[in-house]
Design an enzyme around this catalytic site. Sequence first.
Site, mmCIF file in Angstrom:
data_model
loop_
_atom_site.group_PDB
_atom_site.id
_atom_site.type_symbol
_atom_site.label_atom_id
_atom_site.label_comp_id
_atom_site.label_asym_id
_atom_site.label_seq_id
_atom_site.Cartn_x
_atom_site.Cartn_y
_atom_site.Cartn_z
ATOM 1 C CB CYS A 79 -0.996 -0.060 1.153
ATOM 2 S SG CYS A 79 -2.410 1.007 0.891
ATOM 3 C CG HIS A 169 -3.263 -3.196 3.946
ATOM 4 N ND1 HIS A 169 -2.235 -2.572 4.611
ATOM 5 C CD2 HIS A 169 -3.898 -2.233 3.246
ATOM 6 C CE1 HIS A 169 -2.249 -1.284 4.337
ATOM 7 N NE2 HIS A 169 -3.251 -1.050 3.508
ATOM 8 C CD GLU A 171 -0.367 -5.372 6.117
ATOM 9 O OE1 GLU A 171 -0.401 -6.041 5.067
ATOM 10 O OE2 GLU A 171 -0.585 -4.147 6.166
#
Length: 192
Positions: A79, A169, A171
């Site tokens: 990002c 994302h 994560e």
Amino acid sequence: MRIAILALQGAFAEHEKTLSRLGVESFEIRQLRDLDRPLDGLIIPGGESTVQGKLMDDLGLTEPVRRLIESGLPVWGTCAGLLLLARRIANDVRTHLATMDVTAVRNAYGRQLGSFSTRGSFAGIPDVPMTFIRAPYIAQAGAGVRVLATADDRIVAAREANQLVTAFHPELGDDLTVHRYFLDMVCKQVAR
Ligand code: GLN
């Protein structure tokens, strides 16, 4: 294998947690001397690219990190990290590390005025969850760049040699596909 995570701002702790789930050691880059530690790969997290870029400049990190990437260190930008790596940003005069031959567009991804999740193919792996938060996309990719994922006809993941970027994302969720993909890049580099 030891992965460094740029930890100036944004979602770095989530990457640390995901790597530890995979049994991979990581450490944080918060200042220049942290780069003295041996590292096999670097993750640049999501957050706010302008803030991270300014802090990198203020801390004298921009040039040394750029040199590491140019010398072949595997790097993954999520990002805001994608924006830090992009050589061109269509709707911003600033660029940051500018090592990857792509044109990114900030805060401009289709439905992303808020945030949203979808699923799609990543590097030929089907049904990978993708969470977007005020995400960029890649409007144009140079000849050496391989597109790894699209969403709503936008390029949202790509790779150029040792550099990986995702507009979304991984994560923030439980799926480990993209972390595994990056660790595989690192393993192949370490083995060389
Ligand atoms: N919009 C942010 C930027 O321009 C990126 C958002 C994110 O990293 N989730 O840096």
